[in-house]
Structure formats: C-alpha cells, structure tokens
Write a protein that holds these residues in place. Structure first.
Motif, PDB file in Angstrom:
ATOM      1  N   ASP A 181       0.733  -1.327  -0.147  1.00 26.75           N
ATOM      2  CA  ASP A 181      -0.053   0.077  -0.017  1.00 26.75           C
ATOM      3  C   ASP A 181       0.763   1.306  -0.065  1.00 26.75           C
ATOM      4  N   LEU A 182       1.010   1.803  -1.109  1.00 29.16           N
ATOM      5  CA  LEU A 182       1.581   3.203  -1.452  1.00 29.16           C
ATOM      6  C   LEU A 182       0.867   4.364  -1.489  1.00 29.16           C
ATOM      7  N   THR A 183      -0.410   4.256  -1.387  1.00 22.32           N
ATOM      8  CA  THR A 183      -1.393   5.331  -1.742  1.00 22.32           C
ATOM      9  C   THR A 183      -2.183   5.573  -0.693  1.00 22.32           C
ATOM     10  N   ASP A 184      -1.870   4.877   0.607  1.00 17.34           N
ATOM     11  CA  ASP A 184      -2.443   5.088   1.816  1.00 17.34           C
ATOM     12  C   ASP A 184      -3.843   5.007   2.044  1.00 17.34           C
ATOM     13  N   ASP A 185      -4.565   4.030   1.077  1.00 18.19           N
ATOM     14  CA  ASP A 185      -5.966   3.771   0.919  1.00 18.19           C
ATOM     15  C   ASP A 185      -6.194   2.635   1.681  1.00 18.19           C
ATOM     16  N   GLY A 186      -5.348   1.719   2.351  1.00 17.02           N
ATOM     17  CA  GLY A 186      -5.657   0.735   3.146  1.00 17.02           C
ATOM     18  C   GLY A 186      -5.557  -0.855   2.032  1.00 17.02           C
ATOM     19  N   LYS A 187      -5.243  -0.459   0.799  1.00 16.18           N
ATOM     20  CA  LYS A 187      -5.300  -1.630   0.002  1.00 16.18           C
ATOM     21  C   LYS A 187      -4.062  -1.699  -0.789  1.00 16.18           C
ATOM     22  N   PRO A 188      -3.554  -2.651  -1.077  1.00 19.49           N
ATOM     23  CA  PRO A 188      -2.279  -2.889  -1.712  1.00 19.49           C
ATOM     24  C   PRO A 188      -2.219  -2.324  -3.271  1.00 19.49           C
ATOM     25  N   ASP A 189      -1.265  -1.571  -3.653  1.00 17.86           N
ATOM     26  CA  ASP A 189      -0.839  -1.379  -4.976  1.00 17.86           C
ATOM     27  C   ASP A 189       0.126  -2.250  -5.477  1.00 17.86           C
ATOM     28  N   LEU A 190       0.506  -2.255  -6.721  1.00 22.69           N
ATOM     29  CA  LEU A 190       1.346  -3.151  -7.521  1.00 22.69           C
ATOM     30  C   LEU A 190       2.672  -2.328  -7.830  1.00 22.69           C
ATOM     31  N   ILE A 191       3.956  -3.039  -7.343  1.00 27.45           N
ATOM     32  CA  ILE A 191       5.074  -2.385  -7.823  1.00 27.45           C
ATOM     33  C   ILE A 191       5.807  -3.326  -8.720  1.00 27.45           C
ATOM     34  N   SER A 192       5.991  -2.888  -9.908  1.00 25.82           N
ATOM     35  CA  SER A 192       6.828  -3.770 -10.901  1.00 25.82           C
ATOM     36  C   SER A 192       7.975  -3.280 -11.605  1.00 25.82           C
ATOM     37  N   ALA A 193       9.086  -3.978 -12.127  1.00 33.09           N
ATOM     38  CA  ALA A 193      10.141  -3.655 -12.773  1.00 33.09           C
ATOM     39  C   ALA A 193      10.330  -4.640 -13.756  1.00 33.09           C
ATOM     40  N   VAL A 194      10.754  -3.775 -15.033  1.00 33.81           N
ATOM     41  CA  VAL A 194      11.034  -4.708 -16.227  1.00 33.81           C
ATOM     42  C   VAL A 194      12.448  -4.244 -16.568  1.00 33.81           C
ATOM     43  N   ASP A 195      13.033  -5.256 -16.654  1.00 35.34           N
ATOM     44  CA  ASP A 195      14.687  -4.977 -17.067  1.00 35.34           C
ATOM     45  C   ASP A 195      14.652  -4.833 -18.583  1.00 35.34           C
ATOM     46  N   LEU A 196      15.133  -3.847 -19.054  1.00 37.44           N
ATOM     47  CA  LEU A 196      15.185  -3.561 -20.474  1.00 37.44           C
ATOM     48  C   LEU A 196      16.620  -4.161 -21.125  1.00 37.44           C
ATOM     49  N   ASP A 197      17.441  -4.139 -20.431  1.00 37.08           N
ATOM     50  CA  ASP A 197      18.710  -4.812 -20.633  1.00 37.08           C
ATOM     51  C   ASP A 197      19.632  -5.261 -19.359  1.00 37.08           C
ATOM     52  N   ALA A 198      20.784  -5.318 -19.536  1.00 43.98           N
ATOM     53  CA  ALA A 198      21.738  -5.761 -18.385  1.00 43.98           C
ATOM     54  C   ALA A 198      21.886  -4.495 -17.188  1.00 43.98           C
ATOM     55  N   ARG A 199      21.401  -3.339 -17.775  1.00 46.10           N
ATOM     56  CA  ARG A 199      21.761  -2.263 -16.830  1.00 46.10           C
ATOM     57  C   ARG A 199      20.320  -1.410 -16.682  1.00 46.10           C
ATOM     58  N   THR A 200      19.405  -0.956 -17.556  1.00 49.04           N
ATOM     59  CA  THR A 200      18.484  -0.318 -17.579  1.00 49.04           C
ATOM     60  C   THR A 200      17.146  -1.050 -17.272  1.00 49.04           C
ATOM     61  N   SER A 201      16.271  -0.423 -16.423  1.00 46.62           N
ATOM     62  CA  SER A 201      14.908  -0.894 -16.026  1.00 46.62           C
ATOM     63  C   SER A 201      13.995   0.001 -16.216  1.00 46.62           C
ATOM     64  N   LEU A 202      12.554  -0.362 -16.420  1.00 39.69           N
ATOM     65  CA  LEU A 202      11.442   0.317 -16.172  1.00 39.69           C
ATOM     66  C   LEU A 202      10.858   0.106 -14.920  1.00 39.69           C
ATOM     67  N   LEU A 203      10.352   1.061 -13.856  1.00 39.65           N
ATOM     68  CA  LEU A 203       9.997   0.937 -12.700  1.00 39.65           C
ATOM     69  C   LEU A 203       8.442   1.324 -12.907  1.00 39.65           C
ATOM     70  N   ARG A 204       7.607   0.548 -12.492  1.00 39.75           N
ATOM     71  CA  ARG A 204       6.148   0.965 -12.588  1.00 39.75           C
ATOM     72  C   ARG A 204       5.489   0.788 -11.301  1.00 39.75           C
ATOM     73  N   VAL A 205       4.507   1.532 -10.809  1.00 36.54           N
ATOM     74  CA  VAL A 205       3.592   1.515  -9.973  1.00 36.54           C
ATOM     75  C   VAL A 205       2.206   1.695 -10.472  1.00 36.54           C
ATOM     76  N   TYR A 206       1.287   0.631  -9.856  1.00 33.35           N
ATOM     77  CA  TYR A 206      -0.022   0.802 -10.303  1.00 33.35           C
ATOM     78  C   TYR A 206      -0.847   0.687  -9.210  1.00 33.35           C
ATOM     79  N   SER A 207      -2.108   1.407  -9.027  1.00 34.28           N
ATOM     80  CA  SER A 207      -3.283   1.295  -8.305  1.00 34.28           C
ATOM     81  C   SER A 207      -4.582   1.556  -8.741  1.00 34.28           C
ATOM     82  N   VAL A 208      -5.582   1.353  -7.859  1.00 29.24           N
ATOM     83  CA  VAL A 208      -6.848   1.104  -8.490  1.00 29.24           C
ATOM     84  C   VAL A 208      -7.562   2.640  -8.120  1.00 29.24           C
ATOM     85  N   ARG A 209      -7.844   3.288  -8.889  1.00 25.23           N
ATOM     86  CA  ARG A 209      -8.562   4.721  -8.765  1.00 25.23           C
ATOM     87  C   ARG A 209      -9.805   4.605  -9.356  1.00 25.23           C
TER      88      ARG A 209
END
Length: 217
Positions: A110-138
């Motif tokens: 829970d990052l949005t402080d609404d008492g419900k879990p959010d999703l934290i995800s990371a995608v590795d584009l190569d051996a060095r760079t990644s995409l970091l994403r956070v999803y919530s239900v609004r």
C-alpha cells in the motif's frame, strides 16, 4: 653560608627548564600564509536561456489508466493479473511486450495510503536499464501512478516511501530518490546520497584494516 649557597644554586637551576622549553616551543602569534583566494560570485553561463517546461510524458507521477484491463470493484491490485497489467501498460506505450524473464517478481504494498495494496513492478530492458512502474486502482480503474526508466541499484520501501537507488559517478555512493503519495499523486519527496550496498554487503562496514574502537591510531 650554607643557606646562601643553596639559594644561589636554586636561582641558577630554575631558568634552565624555561630556556629548554622556550627553545622547543613554536613561535606564537599570527603567520603570513600568503595571499588569500579572491572570493567571487558564480559566473552564470547563458543566463538568458531556460529549458522548456517538462512535457507530460516525462513526469514520473503522471497518472494514466491502463487500457484493456477490466474494472476492479474491490479497489485492490491483488485482484488483478500483474503480468497482464504490465503487458497492457507497455503495449499502450507502443513498445513490444517484455519477455517473461525480464519482468521481476511483482510486489504488493500500500503506497497510496488507502488501506489496499498497490502493485510495484520492474521490467529489465537490458543488463543495466529497467522500467519501474507502480499501479493502483483509482475509482475501480487500474491506473499507472508512477513510471520511470532508471538504473536500479536498489528499490526500498520505508514508512510509505518508495526509495529508488541509482549509481553515481563515484562507485562508493548512490543517489536515492524518495517518492511518496501526497494524497493525489506519487510525488518526489527527497533526494539524498547514500553509501553503495550490495546483497552481499547490505550495510556499510568498516574496512578490515580499520583500528578497533579504543585502539591506538
């Protein structure tokens, strides 16, 4: 006579330590260390040029609904398919869906402080760079609330903050960017420097040749 003799000896001996001390002691007072550096105000280069405002897509906290994902009446990201959410989000950017092995294990928190879990995800584009994403239900809609491309030296959760650690030019240190939900969006909270840590060395330790406490230097 004896008393006068002792007195004379005493008068002769007493100045000797003073003379020795005076010979060893540094000369007191002010010293001339040369000319002091001139203090000048910083010289601004190209002061008449300023960057254009950051475009919307460059804002890590820009919120965007993820297309193709069903509404979530419970309002909790635990009731979604994390892999499907990430694939749909990346596809909506016009990129190819990531290979299964490139997507790190999803984290529910829970990052949005609404008492419900959010999703934290990371995608590795190569051996060095990644995409970091956070999803919530609004309002029952799966929404991306944080997106950034980074070199992830580490990602940490602490007191509602999402701390992103990235390398610096100095291998001893990483920059730490803290993001926190401010009631409306994930915003930048703080920027700091910290010592570099690895899974094998999670906390800074003293060098092996460092003297133990209380030992002479």
């Amino acid at each position: 006579m004896r008393r006068r003799t002792l007195t004379a000896v005493a008068l002769t001996v007493v100045p000797l330590p003073l003379a020795l001390a005076a010979g060893c002691a540094p000369v007191a007072g002010l010293h001339d260390d040369g000319r002091a550096r001139d203090v000048k105000a910083p010289l601004a280069l190209w002061a008449d040029r300023t960057p254009a405002p950051r475009v919307r897509d460059e804002d890590p906290g820009d919120q965007r609904a993820v297309p193709g994902i069903a509404r979530v009446p419970s309002g909790s990201m635990k009731d979604t398919d994390p892999a499907a959410v990430v694939r749909a989000d990346i596809a909506s950017d016009g990129d190819r869906p990531p290979a299964p092995g490139a997507v790190r294990s999803p984290v529910l928190h829970d990052l949005t402080d609404d008492g419900k879990p959010d999703l934290i995800s990371a995608v590795d584009l190569d051996a060095r760079t990644s995409l970091l994403r956070v999803y919530s239900v609004r309002d029952q809609v799966v929404t991306r609330v944080l997106a950034m491309r980074a070199v992830l030296a580490g990602v940490e959760l602490a007191a509602g903050h999402l701390a992103v650690r990235e390398p610096t030019k100095d291998p001893r240190y990483v920059s730490v960017t803290d993001y926190v939900w401010d009631g409306r969006r994930m915003g930048l909270w703080d920027l700091t420097l910290d010592e570099y840590r690895t899974p094998q060395n999670p906390l800074p330790t003293a060098p092996s040749n460092a003297p133990s406490p209380g030992a002479p230097a």
